[in-house]
Motif scaffolding. Structure first.
Motif, PDB file in Angstrom:
ATOM      1  N   UNK A 199      -0.464 -13.044 -12.815  1.00 44.87           N
ATOM      2  CA  UNK A 199      -1.861 -12.751 -12.520  1.00 44.87           C
ATOM      3  C   UNK A 199      -2.335 -11.457 -13.167  1.00 44.87           C
ATOM      4  N   UNK A 200      -3.420 -10.917 -12.612  1.00 44.77           N
ATOM      5  CA  UNK A 200      -4.017  -9.675 -13.110  1.00 44.77           C
ATOM      6  C   UNK A 200      -3.477  -8.511 -12.290  1.00 44.77           C
ATOM      7  N   UNK A 201      -2.845  -7.537 -12.967  1.00 45.52           N
ATOM      8  CA  UNK A 201      -2.304  -6.363 -12.282  1.00 45.52           C
ATOM      9  C   UNK A 201      -3.195  -5.156 -12.614  1.00 45.52           C
ATOM     10  N   UNK A 202      -3.660  -4.473 -11.538  1.00 47.56           N
ATOM     11  CA  UNK A 202      -4.545  -3.332 -11.725  1.00 47.56           C
ATOM     12  C   UNK A 202      -4.155  -2.193 -10.797  1.00 47.56           C
ATOM     13  N   UNK A 203      -4.725  -1.033 -11.046  1.00 51.87           N
ATOM     14  CA  UNK A 203      -4.364   0.174 -10.307  1.00 51.87           C
ATOM     15  C   UNK A 203      -4.861   0.088  -8.860  1.00 51.87           C
ATOM     16  N   UNK A 204      -4.034   0.583  -7.925  1.00 55.69           N
ATOM     17  CA  UNK A 204      -4.403   0.535  -6.511  1.00 55.69           C
ATOM     18  C   UNK A 204      -5.742   1.221  -6.205  1.00 55.69           C
ATOM     19  N   UNK A 205      -5.996   2.412  -6.728  1.00 56.33           N
ATOM     20  CA  UNK A 205      -7.298   3.051  -6.442  1.00 56.33           C
ATOM     21  C   UNK A 205      -8.481   2.213  -6.902  1.00 56.33           C
ATOM     22  N   UNK A 206      -8.257   1.313  -7.862  1.00 60.94           N
ATOM     23  CA  UNK A 206      -9.321   0.439  -8.341  1.00 60.94           C
ATOM     24  C   UNK A 206      -9.529  -0.739  -7.392  1.00 60.94           C
ATOM     25  N   UNK A 207      -8.434  -1.307  -6.872  1.00 60.49           N
ATOM     26  CA  UNK A 207      -8.522  -2.507  -6.034  1.00 60.49           C
ATOM     27  C   UNK A 207      -8.787  -2.204  -4.559  1.00 60.49           C
ATOM     28  N   UNK A 208      -8.082  -1.227  -4.001  1.00 56.69           N
ATOM     29  CA  UNK A 208      -8.098  -1.002  -2.544  1.00 56.69           C
ATOM     30  C   UNK A 208      -9.482  -0.796  -1.942  1.00 56.69           C
ATOM     31  N   UNK A 209     -10.419  -0.065  -2.577  1.00 55.96           N
ATOM     32  CA  UNK A 209     -11.741   0.121  -1.961  1.00 55.96           C
ATOM     33  C   UNK A 209     -12.495  -1.182  -1.704  1.00 55.96           C
ATOM     34  N   UNK A 210     -12.096  -2.260  -2.386  1.00 58.44           N
ATOM     35  CA  UNK A 210     -12.794  -3.540  -2.239  1.00 58.44           C
ATOM     36  C   UNK A 210     -12.086  -4.484  -1.256  1.00 58.44           C
ATOM     37  N   UNK A 211     -11.006  -3.992  -0.600  1.00 53.90           N
ATOM     38  CA  UNK A 211     -10.257  -4.822   0.333  1.00 53.90           C
ATOM     39  C   UNK A 211     -10.532  -4.357   1.759  1.00 53.90           C
ATOM     40  N   UNK A 212     -10.957  -5.283   2.607  1.00 56.57           N
ATOM     41  CA  UNK A 212     -11.258  -4.930   3.997  1.00 56.57           C
ATOM     42  C   UNK A 212      -9.984  -4.687   4.782  1.00 56.57           C
ATOM     43  N   UNK A 213      -8.998  -5.579   4.608  1.00 49.61           N
ATOM     44  CA  UNK A 213      -7.709  -5.442   5.291  1.00 49.61           C
ATOM     45  C   UNK A 213      -6.606  -5.414   4.247  1.00 49.61           C
ATOM     46  N   UNK A 214      -6.173  -4.220   3.871  1.00 41.00           N
ATOM     47  CA  UNK A 214      -5.133  -4.084   2.853  1.00 41.00           C
ATOM     48  C   UNK A 214      -3.792  -4.517   3.423  1.00 41.00           C
ATOM     49  N   UNK A 215      -3.051  -5.289   2.658  1.00 40.49           N
ATOM     50  CA  UNK A 215      -1.723  -5.743   3.065  1.00 40.49           C
ATOM     51  C   UNK A 215      -0.873  -5.921   1.819  1.00 40.49           C
ATOM     52  N   UNK A 216       0.394  -5.556   1.922  1.00 37.55           N
ATOM     53  CA  UNK A 216       1.287  -5.574   0.763  1.00 37.55           C
ATOM     54  C   UNK A 216       2.328  -6.686   0.895  1.00 37.55           C
ATOM     55  N   UNK A 217       2.563  -7.380  -0.228  1.00 35.84           N
ATOM     56  CA  UNK A 217       3.587  -8.420  -0.240  1.00 35.84           C
ATOM     57  C   UNK A 217       4.978  -7.789  -0.213  1.00 35.84           C
ATOM     58  N   UNK A 218       5.147  -6.706  -0.964  1.00 34.71           N
ATOM     59  CA  UNK A 218       6.411  -5.977  -0.982  1.00 34.71           C
ATOM     60  C   UNK A 218       6.193  -4.592  -1.581  1.00 34.71           C
ATOM     61  N   UNK A 219       7.230  -3.757  -1.489  1.00 32.70           N
ATOM     62  CA  UNK A 219       7.161  -2.403  -2.046  1.00 32.70           C
ATOM     63  C   UNK A 219       8.401  -2.190  -2.909  1.00 32.70           C
ATOM     64  N   UNK A 220       8.217  -1.736  -4.139  1.00 33.27           N
ATOM     65  CA  UNK A 220       9.327  -1.428  -5.041  1.00 33.27           C
ATOM     66  C   UNK A 220       9.616   0.063  -4.985  1.00 33.27           C
ATOM     67  N   UNK A 221      10.922   0.400  -4.987  1.00 37.46           N
ATOM     68  CA  UNK A 221      11.326   1.807  -4.842  1.00 37.46           C
ATOM     69  C   UNK A 221      12.394   2.137  -5.881  1.00 37.46           C
ATOM     70  N   UNK A 222      12.219   3.306  -6.534  1.00 37.46           N
ATOM     71  CA  UNK A 222      13.206   3.822  -7.492  1.00 37.46           C
ATOM     72  C   UNK A 222      13.813   5.093  -6.915  1.00 37.46           C
ATOM     73  N   UNK A 223      15.161   5.154  -6.863  1.00 30.46           N
ATOM     74  CA  UNK A 223      15.861   6.315  -6.309  1.00 30.46           C
ATOM     75  C   UNK A 223      16.405   7.186  -7.434  1.00 30.46           C
TER      76      UNK A 223
END
Length: 841
Positions: free
Chosen positions: A645-669
């Protein structure tokens, strides 16, 4: 003729037993499958019906796709009050539901994924859930749990429990334990109830309900109550169903969910019967050959061709009837055993009696009798065609050159047609569309190869000659015996061939899928850990924030799902932390760069192709809040199961989402993966029972576990076909020994000792079994490759992998089958009295 046929059946009890066993196994599997699926379906339906005893009418919001979330109908306290005051309503309850992960006392999640639920307890006395111990929950620090979960995991009133809704951990006190007829709880799930205000806060919005449940007054029907509610509630913005309709819908859903399992079991049973058909046909072919003189004498004294055919078919009817009845009885036991076995694997089906329907009885009798008579019809017809004089002069009617040419030509045409259909199916883009043609082609190939097996037996068995020479005279005789009657050898080997074809094909495809998934994770994910919900739900945005603050985390990003409209098309959006994307992923970029920042986005290859985009293209997106924005394609990447799909920056997408929810979180140690790093991530989330923290190996193992479980189940099901094949080899060898009694007696007389006779029969069995294995494994690899081509169309990283270790095990299995199947026939051959055998007719 009928009396003669019946005496022939009873005169050969061993042969009768072997044939009955072959048919019985297939019938038992079919009837056992029907008993199993009917029993758990009815038990689940009863449990679901009990779960709706407190519901006469259900009121839910009517979702309107043309309205925004704010404009949708809400079930408010006002609507609840109007429902409660409706004429004919005894009471109305506002219900709130969601998924709640509850941990046992060791911190491990209870229940079975989707079967863990949460809701609200209505007031101090909820008629849906009678309180067995304690009191109703009050405030966010109290919860009530179902009695079965409490019993399974040792919880009591006053105990602290750990639970989670969408990530953060809650530790309320068990205020009460209630009873419920919920089918999901019966099946091993759990139900946790908070007071209404707390449930609304945790699961939805304060002052809103997911459903209004209305109970009718005594004497008021469900339909009458629903009509009254229709007059008092806004009918155009709510949906209403009676409790009977809800129970019926859930029963239908349960039945649909059983269809896949039922079909899988019936297919396996059908394969066993298909294999058994070869055994039955082979048995009756040898039976007719051994009785050629007897049947010819009957013809000579006046019996017609039709009478001879009927006598053989009557024998088949007797055998089929005995097998069907015993198979039905065994099937009831198999049905009970399957339910216990599935429950031990964690399926936890609802309890209930075994259901043996009239349909199951009819199916068992029809399958057993019809399959047996069908398999015996061709030998019967062939026997009736032999002229009496020719039959009296020769015990064995040899196949004519014309019949062999016709058989080989027909087999070649069927095989070629099957191969062509399979190859054509591999070119179809959609796997679901290709499944039908693929199955048809595979069936034609198997039938064609079976028809050609007598032709293939001579060169393939001849290839084993150098090895057999090591065993001297016994080896030479075994090879000659194996090719003496190619049709018999073909029928015997084909039974084993079919089982190994399916097992090999599934193994080749499954190993390729597993490697593709591993390669996908290794190639596209650079993150050390992936954090997600254990019930496949969405994570709270708080999870990503907490993980970002853990010591040792150098980069992290949630994958936040959303939707938008682009050129009148709905497109999937994935919000990511653009600055961390390069450290967490390694997307295969086809055009441009994988930079996500501001209005610069990356798009998967398929989406870009559909819209005609390339690197540098600009397009307008309309978000769910109806706001428009102009975005630029920075790069085009190759999609996989993890990223698309289309991947975009969180600050760009989040303001347009009423209920933000994440499918998963990636972490680098900073220091990569380790037990300490995983523990620190889990600790930051309060050791939530709802959350999984997985590295690449964990992800691979989880998928491998699922694939392995499926393979093991299918191996077990197809094991029935292998057992039938073993019976076929035993039966063929035993009857062959009887048929060659004179020959074996003569060999003993001229110096072949008992040990040599045993070795001859065992080697013959081994050669036939390995011949079947060679055909089965060869076809299995071909079908595995074809299935892999379909998978490759969906999964770019798929490639054909031949699991040589497992193929070696299959060859060894075939050899063991050959050795075991020969034990009794070899012993019988060695114990023949040579003088009696030489004098035998």
């Amino acid at each position: 003729m009928f009396r003669t046929a019946l005496r022939n059946v009873l005169a050969h009890k061993t042969r009768l037993l072997m044939t009955v066993l072959a048919v019985m196994l297939g019938v038992a599997f079919v009837s056992g499958t029907l008993v199993f699926t009917n029993s758990i379906s009815e038990a689940s339906e009863r449990a679901s019906a009990k779960g709706f005893t407190a519901v006469d009418v259900s009121v839910t919001p009517d979702w309107d796709e043309d309205k925004s979330d704010d404009e949708q109908t809400k079930l408010t306290p006002d609507l609840l009050d109007r429902a409660d005051r409706t004429e004919g309503a005894a009471f109305a309850i506002g219900s709130v539901t969601s998924s709640v992960a509850l941990a046992d006392k060791d911190g491990k999640p209870v229940g079975n994924g989707w079967q863990v639920a949460g809701g609200n307890y209505w007031g101090t006395d909820d008629p849906r859930y009678p309180m067995a111990e304690g009191h109703a929950p009050k405030g966010g620090d109290e919860v009530a749990i179902d009695s079965k979960t409490a019993e399974r995991h040792g919880y009591k009133v006053g105990d602290k429990v750990r639970m989670s809704v969408d990530g953060p951990v809650l530790t309320p006190t068990v205020s009460g334990i209630f009873t419920t007829d919920d089918g999901a709880v019966d099946a091993g799930g759990s139900l946790s109830l908070f007071d209404t205000a707390t449930a609304q806060k945790l699961f939805g919005e304060p002052g809103e309900y997911d459903e209004i449940i209305v109970k009718a007054e005594s004497g008021v029907s469900q339909d009458a109550l629903m009509s009254a509610l229709g007059a008092s509630l806004p009918k155009d913005s709510v949906e209403m169903q009676t409790g009977a309709e809800l129970a019926s819908d859930q029963a239908a859903m349960i039945a649909r969910s059983m269809d896949s399992l039922k079909q899988t079991l019936l297919v396996a049973a059908g394969i066993s019967l298909f294999v058994g058909t070869f055994l039955i046909a082979n048995t009756f072919t040898m039976l007719v050959a051994q009785r050629t003189k007897e049947l010819a004498l009957m013809r000579a004294v006046g019996a017609s061709r039709r009478q001879v055919t009927r006598s053989v078919l009557f024998e088949a009817f007797v055998v089929g009837t005995i097998a069907a009845v015993t198979g039905l009885v065994a099937g009831v036991g198999i049905g009970a055993g399957l339910r216990s076995l599935m429950n031990s694997f964690g399926a936890n089906f609802a309890d209930g009696p075994l259901v043996v329907s009239s349909g199951t009885v009819v199916a068992a009798l029809a399958v057993g009798v019809l399959i047996t008579m069908l398999a015996a019809w061709l030998p019967a017809r062939r026997a009736a065609k032999i002229p009496p004089v020719a039959a009296m002069n020769s015990v064995h009617a040899q196949a004519t050159t014309k019949s062999l040419v016709l058989r080989n030509t027909l087999g070649s045409l069927i095989t070629a047609a099957g191969v062509a259909v399979v190859l054509a199916a591999t070119t179809i883009d959609k796997a679901t569309t290709a499944q039908g043609p693929m199955a048809l082609g595979a069936f034609l190939v198997i039938i064609g190869v079976f028809v050609l097996t007598p032709l293939l037996s001579r060169p393939l068995i001849a290839a084993a000659a150098p090895v057999l020479r090591v065993f001297g005279v016994s080896g030479k005789l075994a090879r000659q015996n194996a090719v003496r009657n190619p049709r018999r050898t073909a029928a015997t080997a084909s039974a084993l061939m079919i089982g190994l074809t399916l097992i090999t094909a599934m193994t080749v495809a499954a190993v390729g899928v597993q490697k593709a998934i591993n390669k996908m994770a290794a190639d596209s994910v650079k993150a050390d850990y992936v954090v997600s919900m254990s019930n496949f739900g969405y994570l709270s945005p708080d999870v990503a924030e907490k993980l970002a603050g853990v010591d040792g985390v150098t980069a992290s990003s949630p994958l936040r799902n959303g939707w938008a409209t682009v050129e009148d098309t709905d497109e999937s959006l994935t919000g990511v932390t653009g600055s961390a994307l390069g450290q967490l992923t390694d997307l295969p970029v086809k055009d441009g760069v994988s930079e996500v920042d501001g209005t610069r986005v990356v798009v998967d290859e398929k989406t870009a192709e559909e819209h005609g985009w390339k690197a540098g293209s600009e397009f307008t997106v309309t978000y769910d809040d109806d706001q428009e924005q102009r975005l630029t394609v920075a790069g085009i990447y190759e999609a996989n199961e993890l990223f698309r799909g289309i991947m975009l920056d969180l600050p760009t997408l989040s303001p347009h989402m009423e209920d933000a929810a994440d499918q998963q979180v990636m972490v680098k140690m900073a220091d990569g993966t380790s037990d300490a790093a995983k523990d620190s991530l889990r600790a930051a989330l309060g050791d939530s029972p709802a959350i999984k923290v997985q590295d690449k190996q964990d992800l691979s193992d989880e998928i491998a576990k699922t694939i392995t479980l499926m393979l093991n189940i299918l191996y077990g099901l197809l094991g029935m076909a292998v057992i039938v094949a073993v019976l076929g080899v035993v039966n063929t060898l035993a009857m062959s020994v009887f048929e060659r009694s004179q020959e074996i007696g003569m060999l003993r007389a001229i110096g072949l000792n008992r040990k040599g006779v045993k070795r001859m029969v065992r080697l013959e069995s081994l050669v036939i079994s390995l011949f079947g294995a060679a055909l089965g494994i060869g076809l299995g690899v071909f079908f595995g490759w074809a299935a892999g081509e379909l998978v490759g169309a969906e999964v770019a990283t798929y490639e054909l992998v031949l699991p040589w270790d497992r193929i070696g095990v299959f060859v060894l299995l075939a050899a063991v089958v050959g050795v075991l199947a020969a034990l009794w026939p070899a012993r019988r051959a060695a114990r023949l009295n040579m003088l009696s055998a030489i004098k035998a007719e």
